[in-house]
Design a protein around this motif. Structure first.
Motif, PDB file in Angstrom:
ATOM      1  N   VAL A 111      19.827   6.283  25.785  1.00 20.46           N
ATOM      2  CA  VAL A 111      19.846   4.817  25.743  1.00 20.46           C
ATOM      3  C   VAL A 111      21.248   4.325  26.103  1.00 20.46           C
ATOM      4  N   ARG A 112      21.340   3.613  27.201  1.00 18.46           N
ATOM      5  CA  ARG A 112      22.653   3.094  27.621  1.00 18.46           C
ATOM      6  C   ARG A 112      22.948   1.818  26.841  1.00 18.46           C
ATOM      7  N   VAL A 113      24.109   1.788  26.214  1.00 20.12           N
ATOM      8  CA  VAL A 113      24.444   0.628  25.370  1.00 20.12           C
ATOM      9  C   VAL A 113      25.736  -0.037  25.844  1.00 20.12           C
ATOM     10  N   ASP A 114      25.787  -1.343  25.606  1.00 22.94           N
ATOM     11  CA  ASP A 114      26.929  -2.164  26.011  1.00 22.94           C
ATOM     12  C   ASP A 114      27.938  -2.222  24.858  1.00 22.94           C
ATOM     13  N   LEU A 115      29.167  -1.811  25.135  1.00 22.62           N
ATOM     14  CA  LEU A 115      30.191  -1.790  24.078  1.00 22.62           C
ATOM     15  C   LEU A 115      31.233  -2.883  24.295  1.00 22.62           C
ATOM     16  N   SER A 116      30.958  -3.809  25.229  1.00 13.85           N
ATOM     17  CA  SER A 116      32.009  -4.748  25.639  1.00 13.85           C
ATOM     18  C   SER A 116      32.424  -5.720  24.533  1.00 13.85           C
ATOM     19  N   ASP A 117      31.648  -5.827  23.448  1.00 17.17           N
ATOM     20  CA  ASP A 117      32.103  -6.671  22.326  1.00 17.17           C
ATOM     21  C   ASP A 117      33.330  -6.056  21.662  1.00 17.17           C
ATOM     22  N   TYR A 118      33.523  -4.762  21.874  1.00 16.95           N
ATOM     23  CA  TYR A 118      34.619  -4.054  21.199  1.00 16.95           C
ATOM     24  C   TYR A 118      35.632  -3.470  22.184  1.00 16.95           C
ATOM     25  N   ILE A 119      35.119  -2.975  23.332  1.00 20.46           N
ATOM     26  CA  ILE A 119      35.993  -2.400  24.360  1.00 20.46           C
ATOM     27  C   ILE A 119      35.745  -3.174  25.649  1.00 20.46           C
ATOM     28  N   PRO A 120      36.748  -3.780  26.252  1.00 21.85           N
ATOM     29  CA  PRO A 120      36.500  -4.485  27.509  1.00 21.85           C
ATOM     30  C   PRO A 120      35.820  -3.562  28.527  1.00 21.85           C
ATOM     31  N   ASP A 121      34.746  -4.043  29.106  1.00 23.29           N
ATOM     32  CA  ASP A 121      33.953  -3.292  30.099  1.00 23.29           C
ATOM     33  C   ASP A 121      33.382  -1.979  29.543  1.00 23.29           C
ATOM     34  N   GLY A 122      33.337  -1.830  28.232  1.00 20.34           N
ATOM     35  CA  GLY A 122      32.901  -0.561  27.653  1.00 20.34           C
ATOM     36  C   GLY A 122      31.388  -0.391  27.626  1.00 20.34           C
ATOM     37  N   PHE A 123      30.963   0.815  27.747  1.00 18.61           N
ATOM     38  CA  PHE A 123      29.547   1.154  27.628  1.00 18.61           C
ATOM     39  C   PHE A 123      29.435   2.609  27.212  1.00 18.61           C
ATOM     40  N   GLY A 124      28.246   3.019  26.871  1.00 22.52           N
ATOM     41  CA  GLY A 124      28.049   4.416  26.489  1.00 22.52           C
ATOM     42  C   GLY A 124      26.579   4.756  26.515  1.00 22.52           C
ATOM     43  N   THR A 125      26.260   6.015  26.309  1.00 22.89           N
ATOM     44  CA  THR A 125      24.860   6.432  26.293  1.00 22.89           C
ATOM     45  C   THR A 125      24.577   7.231  25.028  1.00 22.89           C
ATOM     46  N   CYS A 126      23.603   6.743  24.258  1.00 18.90           N
ATOM     47  CA  CYS A 126      23.216   7.448  23.018  1.00 18.90           C
ATOM     48  C   CYS A 126      22.154   8.483  23.384  1.00 18.90           C
ATOM     49  N   ASP A 127      22.319   9.698  22.927  1.00 18.40           N
ATOM     50  CA  ASP A 127      21.313  10.730  23.213  1.00 18.40           C
ATOM     51  C   ASP A 127      19.969  10.347  22.604  1.00 18.40           C
ATOM     52  N   CYS A 128      20.010   9.906  21.352  1.00 15.92           N
ATOM     53  CA  CYS A 128      18.743   9.513  20.713  1.00 15.92           C
ATOM     54  C   CYS A 128      18.988   8.357  19.738  1.00 15.92           C
ATOM     55  N   VAL A 129      18.153   7.339  19.835  1.00 16.53           N
ATOM     56  CA  VAL A 129      18.206   6.197  18.907  1.00 16.53           C
ATOM     57  C   VAL A 129      16.883   6.149  18.159  1.00 16.53           C
ATOM     58  N   MET A 130      16.973   6.045  16.842  1.00 12.12           N
ATOM     59  CA  MET A 130      15.768   5.900  16.012  1.00 12.12           C
ATOM     60  C   MET A 130      15.948   4.665  15.153  1.00 12.12           C
ATOM     61  N   ILE A 131      14.904   3.857  15.062  1.00 10.75           N
ATOM     62  CA  ILE A 131      14.989   2.673  14.194  1.00 10.75           C
ATOM     63  C   ILE A 131      13.709   2.573  13.376  1.00 10.75           C
ATOM     64  N   GLY A 132      13.898   2.388  12.082  1.00 10.96           N
ATOM     65  CA  GLY A 132      12.728   2.217  11.206  1.00 10.96           C
ATOM     66  C   GLY A 132      13.198   1.617   9.897  1.00 10.96           C
TER      67      GLY A 132
END
Ligand code: SF4
Length: 414
Positions: A111-132
């Motif tokens: 899951v590609r996520v936007d990190l720009s609220d914390y790092i200018p132009d930042g982004f990253g990819t989570c291997d696995c996201v689970m929500i429940g």
């Protein structure tokens, strides 16, 4: 897993470095990207296998499609059968964690996520996201077997979690109250580290790292050397790192060709005597403790300098005082089979020509897999005491307790 991107300046995967040395990201831009190592490529392949196993369990996927995808991955020249075992471990961990939710959680991979609220132009990819329920769980797979990585206080994982919170906020709103980050590194340990934080704690942490991320991005950072220099692209030539390890500031004013100023000669002569007045000639235990801490990255620094100088000379540049020569030659058979045949002709049989030795415990375990190995070897494995080993006091292990007067012979360093 970090997403490679040539334009990322301040990255989540580089958090450990820029959070200490805010000058690093812009400084590194002056150096070419490092070549992707075979280990990194193996890691990428292993991640793909993990993802496939994860998707097979958590998303609709026919066995036929799974087998076809696996066949493609197996065709890669870096394929290792061990990758199936590590992927099964990863999937089983996710399966176990999903069972802890009241109902089957939402689960997604890469899951590609936007990190720009914390790092200018930042982004990253989570291997696995689970929500429940009220929980967001981020899991990262690490294939390396050199350095164990913990999810405790892990800035990269926290940033990914912040990115995932932002991404899923429109769907889950404020229902997510807790976040768990976990790192699975099965080639080193079956113990998975997990960090639990409330969303408020995580966001407060995010606010507090913002100024550093901004300084790093906008080129307003300061240099600060330490163990995080290891993966910095310009680490061999970095003056801050040299000063950190070699105290080069002591030589300010010295002739760079090797001649010393008069004042430095006096200092040197004093040092050659039994120490300057008022300074004891023997290091105290406290000073040795401090020196050991400071010298921890010294060997890495020296290796980086040597590698840099060797490459520079091979490229035709001059590093004063140094040259490159051919290393020590080691004799080798042109054709080992032919050589052994000749020895047999001399009357030596295979029992003499070959050493027969059993595989190590770890190699045998690799054959059967950890689970089966534990079953069949029950009662066959012992844990002889390890050698007394010197580590920093923040190491989690209990202090060594000697049982006899000679126990400290042969203390090893780690
Ligand atoms: S080598 Fe170390 S001190 Fe120098 S820029 Fe890189 S991280 Fe900073």
């Amino acid at each position: 897993m970090a997403t490679p991107n040539a334009h990322a300046v301040v990255t989540a995967s580089g958090y450990e470095r820029w959070s200490h040395c805010t000058a690093a990201p812009r400084y590194e831009e002056g150096f070419p990207e490092r070549e992707t190592s075979v280990y990194a490529l193996e890691g990428t392949l292993a991640h793909s296998v993990c993802e496939l196993y994860g998707r097979k369990y958590f998303t609709p996927m026919s066995t036929r499609k799974f087998n076809a995808e696996l066949k493609k991955l197996k065709a890669d020249k870096l394929w290792q059968d061990e990758m199936v075992k590590t992927a099964e471990f990863y999937r089983d961990f996710l399966k176990e964690k999903s069972n802890e939710f009241g109902a089957m959680p939402y689960t997604s991979f890469e899951v590609r996520v936007d990190l720009s609220d914390y790092i200018p132009d930042g982004f990253g990819t989570c291997d696995c996201v689970m929500i429940g329920g009220d929980t967001l769980r981020i899991t990262d797979y690490k294939h390396g077997k050199g350095v164990p990585v913990s999810s405790i206080n892990n800035g990269q994982m926290r940033l990914y979690a912040l990115g995932a919170l932002k991404m899923f906020a429109p769907i889950y709103g404020d229902t997510i109250k807790r976040v768990c980050t976990a790192i699975v590194q099965p080639r080193i340990t079956e113990d998975v580290t997990e960090e639990w934080l409330t969303v408020d704690e995580l966001k407060a942490w995010g606010e507090q790292i913002k100024p550093k991320a901004q300084a790093a991005y906008f080129g307003m950072g300061t240099f600060c050397a330490g163990e995080w220099c290891r993966f910095c692209r310009g680490n061999a030539q970095c003056r801050a790192r040299a000063e950190y390890y070699a105290g080069f500031d002591k030589f300010v004013g010295a002739d760079i060709q090797g001649r010393m100023t008069e004042a430095e000669m006096i200092v040197r002569e004093q040092a050659e005597c039994m120490g300057a007045p008022g300074i004891p000639p023997i290091l105290s235990d406290a000073e040795i403790g401090e020196l050991l801490i400071e010298a921890q990255g010294l060997a890495d620094w020296l290796n980086d300098l040597q590698e840099y100088a060797r490459d520079a000379i091979l490229e035709g540049r001059e590093i004063p005082g140094w040259k490159v020569v051919e290393g020590r030659q080691v004799r080798a058979f042109k054709d080992a089979d032919k050589a052994l045949e000749i020895m047999r002709g001399e009357g030596y049989d295979d029992a003499i020509l070959y050493d027969r030795k059993p595989k190590t415990l770890a190699q045998l375990e690799k054959l059967t897999g950890k689970k089966r190995f534990a079953e069949i070897m029950e009662g066959q494995i012992e844990w002889p005491p390890g050698k007394p080993t010197l580590v920093t006091e923040d190491d989690k292990r209990d202090p060594y307790r000697p049982t006899g007067p000679h126990e400290f012979a042969g203390v090893a360093d780690e």
